[in-house]
Design an enzyme around this catalytic site. Structure first.
Site, mmCIF file in Angstrom:
data_model
loop_
_atom_site.group_PDB
_atom_site.id
_atom_site.type_symbol
_atom_site.label_atom_id
_atom_site.label_comp_id
_atom_site.label_asym_id
_atom_site.label_seq_id
_atom_site.Cartn_x
_atom_site.Cartn_y
_atom_site.Cartn_z
ATOM 1 N N LYS A 35 0.812 -1.221 0.000
ATOM 2 C CA LYS A 35 0.000 0.000 0.000
ATOM 3 C C LYS A 35 0.845 1.271 0.000
ATOM 4 O O LYS A 35 0.314 2.373 0.073
ATOM 5 C CB LYS A 35 -0.955 0.011 1.196
ATOM 6 C CG LYS A 35 -1.971 -1.138 1.158
ATOM 7 C CD LYS A 35 -3.029 -1.030 2.241
ATOM 8 C CE LYS A 35 -2.463 -1.231 3.620
ATOM 9 N NZ LYS A 35 -3.479 -1.230 4.685
ATOM 10 N N CYS A 36 2.144 1.122 -0.125
ATOM 11 C CA CYS A 36 3.053 2.264 -0.135
ATOM 12 C C CYS A 36 2.981 2.967 -1.496
ATOM 13 O O CYS A 36 2.792 2.318 -2.532
ATOM 14 C CB CYS A 36 4.478 1.775 0.116
ATOM 15 S SG CYS A 36 5.734 3.064 0.086
ATOM 16 N N GLY A 37 3.142 4.272 -1.480
ATOM 17 C CA GLY A 37 3.178 5.020 -2.727
ATOM 18 C C GLY A 37 4.344 4.632 -3.622
ATOM 19 O O GLY A 37 4.334 4.929 -4.823
ATOM 20 N N ALA A 39 5.138 1.458 -4.132
ATOM 21 C CA ALA A 39 4.879 0.090 -4.593
ATOM 22 C C ALA A 39 5.047 -0.087 -6.105
ATOM 23 O O ALA A 39 5.455 -1.170 -6.540
ATOM 24 C CB ALA A 39 3.498 -0.380 -4.144
#
Length: 159
Positions: A35-37, A39
């Site tokens: 869910k990290c930007g 990713a």
């Protein structure tokens, strides 16, 4: 003295990873989070893996929810990475990269690099065919920016 080849991890599918099997290979180790930007870097990592795996590059993704950006289960993470980014390189069960529950591999990598705590997802560690750390890369370093050092590491002879 501890070396990278002394470590073991477990893939999401339960298979064991023995780092001794990486002798003579170039190894890129990355802490990931679905869910990290950042990713979308998984796509670039997979591109490097596809391009250079046959020449001796191994990439290992170690999902971590340390920064509260990972999905609820290893299965969900695995499905997400494969479906959205086509990841075929090994991904481990989730780990901690800092603190009391820190994975021993990350204790070793951080001590070797001398840069302290992992500040965010997608910190990258590149190790040469000799098992020695080449460099630690910041989370914002795009996988394509690592291509030149990877190619140089792949070209290096193993003593």
């Amino acid at each position: 003295m501890t070396t990278i080849y002394d470590f073991k991890e477990t893939e999401m599918n339960g298979q064991h990873i023995d780092f001794n099997d990486y002798r003579g290979k170039v190894l890129l180790i990355v802490n990931t989070a679905s869910k990290c930007g950042l990713a979308p870097q998984l796509e670039g990592l997979e591109a490097l893996y596809q391009k250079y795996h046959g020449q001796g590059l191994e990439i290992l993704g170690l999902p971590s929810n340390q920064f509260h950006q990972e999905l609820d289960s290893d299965e969900a993470t695995s499905d997400f990475c494969q479906l959205h980014y086509g990841v075929t390189f090994p991904m481990t069960k989730r780990i901690w990269v800092n603190g009391a529950q820190e994975d021993p591999l990350y204790s070793y990598l951080k001590a070797t690099a001398g840069h302290g705590r992992i500040k965010w997802n997608f910190t990258k560690f590149l190790l040469g065919r000799d098992g020695q750390l080449i460099d630690r890369y910041a989370p914002v370093a795009k996988p394509a920016a690592l291509e030149t050092p990877i190619v140089q590491a792949l070209a290096a002879a193993v003593d």
